[in-house]
Design an enzyme around this catalytic site. Structure first.
Site, mmCIF file in Angstrom:
data_model
loop_
_atom_site.group_PDB
_atom_site.id
_atom_site.type_symbol
_atom_site.label_atom_id
_atom_site.label_comp_id
_atom_site.label_asym_id
_atom_site.label_seq_id
_atom_site.Cartn_x
_atom_site.Cartn_y
_atom_site.Cartn_z
ATOM 1 N N GLU A 25 56.351 39.821 12.403
ATOM 2 C CA GLU A 25 56.905 40.941 13.160
ATOM 3 C C GLU A 25 58.028 41.648 12.410
ATOM 4 O O GLU A 25 58.327 42.817 12.689
ATOM 5 C CB GLU A 25 57.396 40.481 14.524
ATOM 6 C CG GLU A 25 58.576 39.528 14.512
ATOM 7 C CD GLU A 25 58.974 39.068 15.908
ATOM 8 O OE1 GLU A 25 59.379 39.915 16.726
ATOM 9 O OE2 GLU A 25 58.853 37.858 16.173
ATOM 10 N N CYS A 65 37.295 30.085 -11.081
ATOM 11 C CA CYS A 65 37.805 30.056 -9.714
ATOM 12 C C CYS A 65 37.338 28.818 -8.962
ATOM 13 O O CYS A 65 38.138 28.104 -8.364
ATOM 14 C CB CYS A 65 37.370 31.314 -8.967
ATOM 15 S SG CYS A 65 37.914 31.334 -7.245
ATOM 16 N N HIS A 112 55.273 38.731 18.841
ATOM 17 C CA HIS A 112 56.435 37.840 18.954
ATOM 18 C C HIS A 112 56.051 36.542 19.643
ATOM 19 O O HIS A 112 55.252 36.560 20.580
ATOM 20 C CB HIS A 112 57.540 38.535 19.744
ATOM 21 C CG HIS A 112 58.800 37.742 19.877
ATOM 22 N ND1 HIS A 112 59.693 37.606 18.818
ATOM 23 C CD2 HIS A 112 59.306 37.019 20.904
ATOM 24 C CE1 HIS A 112 60.699 36.841 19.218
ATOM 25 N NE2 HIS A 112 60.483 36.470 20.486
ATOM 26 N N CYS A 171 41.145 28.779 -8.595
ATOM 27 C CA CYS A 171 41.607 29.082 -7.238
ATOM 28 C C CYS A 171 41.308 27.995 -6.222
ATOM 29 O O CYS A 171 42.197 27.581 -5.466
ATOM 30 C CB CYS A 171 40.964 30.382 -6.750
ATOM 31 S SG CYS A 171 40.805 31.675 -7.976
ATOM 32 N N GLU A 219 52.954 27.731 -9.699
ATOM 33 C CA GLU A 219 52.135 27.054 -8.697
ATOM 34 C C GLU A 219 52.039 25.561 -8.992
ATOM 35 O O GLU A 219 52.204 24.723 -8.091
ATOM 36 C CB GLU A 219 50.744 27.676 -8.662
ATOM 37 C CG GLU A 219 50.715 29.052 -8.003
ATOM 38 C CD GLU A 219 49.375 29.729 -8.105
ATOM 39 O OE1 GLU A 219 49.075 30.594 -7.259
ATOM 40 O OE2 GLU A 219 48.589 29.402 -9.027
ATOM 41 N N LYS A 271 42.863 24.445 -6.976
ATOM 42 C CA LYS A 271 44.318 24.641 -6.932
ATOM 43 C C LYS A 271 44.800 24.764 -5.496
ATOM 44 O O LYS A 271 45.798 24.150 -5.113
ATOM 45 C CB LYS A 271 44.695 25.898 -7.717
ATOM 46 C CG LYS A 271 46.164 26.273 -7.625
ATOM 47 C CD LYS A 271 46.386 27.680 -8.142
ATOM 48 C CE LYS A 271 45.778 28.708 -7.205
ATOM 49 N NZ LYS A 271 45.927 30.098 -7.707
ATOM 50 N N TYR A 301 52.541 32.820 -12.779
ATOM 51 C CA TYR A 301 52.189 32.275 -11.467
ATOM 52 C C TYR A 301 51.484 30.936 -11.563
ATOM 53 O O TYR A 301 51.678 30.065 -10.700
ATOM 54 C CB TYR A 301 51.369 33.286 -10.663
ATOM 55 C CG TYR A 301 49.944 33.483 -11.116
ATOM 56 C CD1 TYR A 301 48.917 32.711 -10.577
ATOM 57 C CD2 TYR A 301 49.612 34.452 -12.060
ATOM 58 C CE1 TYR A 301 47.606 32.883 -10.975
ATOM 59 C CE2 TYR A 301 48.306 34.627 -12.454
ATOM 60 C CZ TYR A 301 47.305 33.851 -11.917
ATOM 61 O OH TYR A 301 46.003 34.019 -12.321
#
Length: 450
Positions: free
Chosen positions: A440, A43, A435, A48, A182, A51, A178
């Site tokens: 939302e 990681c 908002h 992670c 990525e 990356k 993934y």
């Protein structure tokens, strides 16, 4: 005090190993940790963190383009790869130092070398020294898999992507998971001509089908040339220095870089585990029970090497649970359900809970879905849409939430709390919207689409 040199010997100083070592030491255990490479694991060093830094770097190209639509006058922009690498390396070194200091402050003895098992209670490190230990935790993580094809050595894996001396002009990304998606987005955002080859029918297998379709279409629109049902069978170096990739469907592609993002395998070789009776799953991961214990009572395993859920926060939880159970006097089972996940494709994915297909396999469901242009894209003139999807099951309970678009990873963390608590669709509906935000939409979808 036991008759062992250590109460716990951890092999591997990644997310699982460091957490387990620290917590065990805090509970009074005498702890040793052996790490042959760098502290922090995949990681921090090769996953992670670097990356995500690369994702940020690549995303500025789009931000610079959009700035003009928002009134900014900018001069010609260019990207300095060596400068970025230096900044990235400085940050990784800082984080590695933190990981090591965490171990040292906790009182763990640290060995910067490889370790293997001699017997269930004895560990040998690379310099020949041996130590007895009451318990062993294997936390050696995983490594990229490279297909066995002619010329495979001409390609690179995710490990080498963080150390490239120069950015290529053209790149082939092999894979559809993934990690492949990525890196395809990262390279594309940095101005590289990207061709992504995937041997199956659609990228991101295992994710919700609407998410897969949405991301694939968006990646194509952003300029990634995705070839479905295509794979590389051989690589060779041409006279001009470029790499020539031969495809299984016929034909060749010339490129400057080939990235194999074709999966990962557990790091279990050379540890002496099989000889001691530790069992393995069919995929090569170490087989453990609900307490992370192997078939050999004194040997435990946590993190990616067990193949349960190959995510950093899961590895940390597994390491924590092991230490609390064995040394803290509080039995804790690491749970592997409702794990929120962010995928830093471009556009980004956030997901938690069941996919629509998984939920339909369990009973009747309702699907709420919205696809819309976020406000950020309006002035910029971008057609790319965001996707919000809720999967609702029996008792109106929300079983899954899937988001594609800017900030999806941040949103899904908070949605995961609600879903973990058993929120119903009515709980979402009663929540007042914030908002104007993209988020939302999660609380304003009123009519099921299926």
């Amino acid at each position: 005090m036991s008759g062992f040199d250590f109460d716990l010997f951890v092999i591997g100083a990644g997310s699982a190993g460091v957490r387990a070592a620290r917590v065990a030491a805090e509970h009074g255990a005498r702890v040793a940790v052996a790490e042959e490479y760098r502290y922090g694991g995949t990681c921090v060093i090769r996953g992670c963190v670097p990356k995500k830094l690369m994702v940020y770097a690549s995303g500025f190209s789009e931000m610079i383009e959009d700035a003009a639509a928002y009134g900014w006058n900018l001069g010609p922009a260019s990207f300095d790869w060596p400068r970025f690498l230096a900044a990235k390396d400085h940050e990784i070194a800082r984080l590695e130092g933190i990981y090591k200091s965490v171990l040292e402050r906790a009182g763990a003895e640290v060995f910067h070398q490889r370790a293997s098992l001699v017997d269930p209670h004895r560990v040998r490190i690379a310099d020949g020294r041996e130590f007895s230990t009451g318990h062993v935790l294997i936390a050696t993580g995983g490594a990229p898999f490279v297909p066995d094809i002619p010329g495979a050595e001409l390609g690179v894996t995710s490990n080498e992507m963080f150390e490239l001396s120069d950015l290529p002009r053209r790149a082939i990304v092999v894979g559809g998971g993934y990690i492949a998606c990525e890196f395809a987005g990262i390279l594309n955002g940095l101005g590289v001509e990207v061709t992504q080859l995937y041997r199956r029918e659609r990228i991101l297998r295992g994710f919700d089908e609407d998410v897969r379709v949405h991301v694939e279409e968006a990646m194509r629109a952003r300029g990634v040339d995705i070839w479905i049902g295509a794979d590389v069978t051989a690589l060779r170096r041409a006279e001009g220095g470029e790499i020539v990739a031969t495809l299984d469907q016929g034909g060749e592609i010339e490129t400057d870089l080939v990235l194999f993002a074709t999966g990962r395998r557990p790091n279990t070789g050379g540890l002496g585990l099989a000889e001691l009776g530790v069992r393995f799953r069919d995929d090569g991961a170490i087989a453990v029970d609900e307490w992370s214990q192997t078939a050999v009572p004194s040997i435990y395993a946590a993190g990616d090497v067990t193949g349960r859920a190959e995510l950093t926060p899961v590895a940390i939880r597994e390491g924590q649970a092991f230490a609390e159970t064995v040394f803290g006097g509080t039995p804790v089972r690491p749970e592997h359900v409702l794990i929120p996940t962010a995928v830093f494709t471009q556009p980004e994915i956030g997901t938690v809970g069941l996919t629509e297909a998984e939920a339909r396999g369990k009973g009747e469901v309702e699907i709420y879905r919205a696809a819309f242009r976020p406000m950020l894209n309006i002035l910029a003139g971008r057609d790319e849409k965001m996707l919000m999807k809720l999967v609702v099951g029996a008792g109106r309970r929300v079983l899954g939430c899937h988001i594609v678009g800017h900030g999806a990873g941040e949103m899904i963390q908070l949605a995961a709390v609600a879903i973990r608590m058993g929120a119903t669709k009515e709980d979402f509906d009663r929540t007042i919207a914030v908002h104007p935000t993209a988020a939302e939409e999660l609380v304003t979808m009123r009519t099921p689409v299926a």
